[in-house]
Enzyme design. Structure first.
Site, PDB file in Angstrom:
ATOM      1  N   LYS A  23      84.917 -18.825 -27.542  1.00  0.00           N
ATOM      2  CA  LYS A  23      85.591 -19.822 -26.441  1.00  0.00           C
ATOM      3  C   LYS A  23      84.893 -21.161 -26.988  1.00  0.00           C
ATOM      4  CE  LYS A  23      85.300 -15.972 -23.062  1.00  0.00           C
ATOM      5  NZ  LYS A  23      85.214 -15.839 -21.778  1.00  0.00           N
TER       6      LYS A  23
ATOM      7  N   SER B  39      82.784  -8.884 -19.985  1.00  0.00           N
ATOM      8  CA  SER B  39      80.996  -8.447 -19.727  1.00  0.00           C
ATOM      9  C   SER B  39      80.805  -7.432 -20.960  1.00  0.00           C
ATOM     10  CB  SER B  39      80.444  -8.363 -18.435  1.00  0.00           C
ATOM     11  OG  SER B  39      80.697  -9.546 -17.878  1.00  0.00           O
TER      12      SER B  39
HETATM   13  P1  13P Z   1      82.684 -12.144 -21.669  1.00  0.00           P
HETATM   14  O1  13P Z   1      82.380 -11.175 -22.649  1.00  0.00           O
HETATM   15  O2  13P Z   1      81.703 -13.422 -21.867  1.00  0.00           O
HETATM   16  O3  13P Z   1      82.724 -11.432 -20.238  1.00  0.00           O
HETATM   17  O4  13P Z   1      83.933 -12.760 -22.019  1.00  0.00           O
HETATM   18  C1  13P Z   1      85.018 -11.770 -22.166  1.00  0.00           C
HETATM   19  C2  13P Z   1      86.383 -12.647 -22.507  1.00  0.00           C
HETATM   20  O5  13P Z   1      86.848 -13.409 -21.949  1.00  0.00           O
HETATM   21  C3  13P Z   1      86.653 -12.384 -24.038  1.00  0.00           C
HETATM   22  O6  13P Z   1      87.962 -12.939 -24.325  1.00  0.00           O
END
Ligand code: 13P
Length: 254
Positions: free
Chosen positions: A11, A210
């Site tokens: 991200k 998660s």
């Molecule tokens: P998390 O693992 O931080 O919940 O994010 C999941 C996600 O959006 C992967 O693209």
């Protein structure tokens, strides 16, 4: 046999130097694991530096987004052609993009097509919101997301799906392995009905939301789940390594 995949979606995290440090930390361990596709998806500006670091090894590179035009006056956008020179995969239709950047089904469809045209492998994200889930609309939402005009082309081109229920993303409230397996099983059946059993058997479907080193086993122990798209936990070298290692061991036994 579907090759399992663990993809790390970083991200909007890490500067270029932080990305380099993170890759250096995970590289030696990650490179040695052989029966899992290991994909890391850093921010655009770190792709070139990361590509140089992983060169000659077994780690694969992905981007988190793309624009659907090949080039031109689209200030600030990144084209499929630019990415094709740097990486193999691209995440498309992530719920954060659908939500914060108003990406519609139409835009997502154009992006998948644009990626496939230049040989990038899209990881198409689908999933329902909490309200849709609570209203019993999960299947309806997924069918809509799976029914773009060009869906047929996708499945014949090696598309990868990531089922990410929005209520499980970044909340620490993952789905259970059983829940995720049932929904992914439903997705596979839908694909079998629409495009045939062979395509349904071959398409890789990941779970996302998660995922951590503590719960990955619960997911990859399920027959329908081919791996995970990992957010937060992919930013810690030792945790990401543990997620990939456990996946490798569990899928090898199956
Ligand atoms: P998390 O693992 O931080 O919940 O994010 C999941 C996600 O959006 C992967 O693209």
């Amino acid at each position: 046999m579907r090759v399992p995949m663990i993809a790390g979606n970083w991200k909007m995290n890490t500067t270029v130097s932080e990305a380099i440090d993170l890759v250096k930390e995970m590289l030696p361990g990650l490179d040695q694991i052989d029966n899992v596709d290991k994909v890391i998806c850093p921010p655009f500006i770190s792709l070139a530096a990361v590509k140089a670091l992983i060169k000659g090894g077994t780690i694969k590179l992905g981007a988190q987004n793309l624009y659907f035009e090949e080039k031109g006056a689209y200030t600030g956008e990144i084209s499929p052609l630019m990415l094709a020179e740097l990486c193999e995969f691209v995440i498309v239709g992530h719920s954060e993009r659908r939500h914060y950047f108003n990406e519609t089904e139409d835009i997502v469809d154009k992006k998948v097509q644009a990626a496939l045209k230049v040989g990038l492998k899209p990881i198409l994200c689908i999933g329902e919101s909490l309200e849709e889930n609570e209203a019993g609309k999960t299947k309806q939402v997924l069918i809509k997301q799976l029914s773009s005009p060009s869906a047929r082309i996708y499945y014949f081109s090696g598309l990868i799906l990531a089922y990410e229920p929005i209520w499980a993303i970044g909340t620490g409230k993952a789905a259970t392995g059983k829940q995720a397996n049932e929904t992914i099983g439903f997705i596979r059946q839908h694909i079998a009905r629409q495009y045939g059993k062979r395509i349904a058997r071959e398409v890789r479907i990941l779970y996302g939301g998660s995922v951590t080193a503590d719960n990955i086993a619960e997911f990859v122990n399920q027959p329908e789940i081919d791996g995970a798209l990992v957010g937060g936990a992919s930013l810690k070298a030792s945790e990401f390594l543990s997620i990939v290692r456990q996946t490798s061991e569990i899928k090898r036994r199956r």
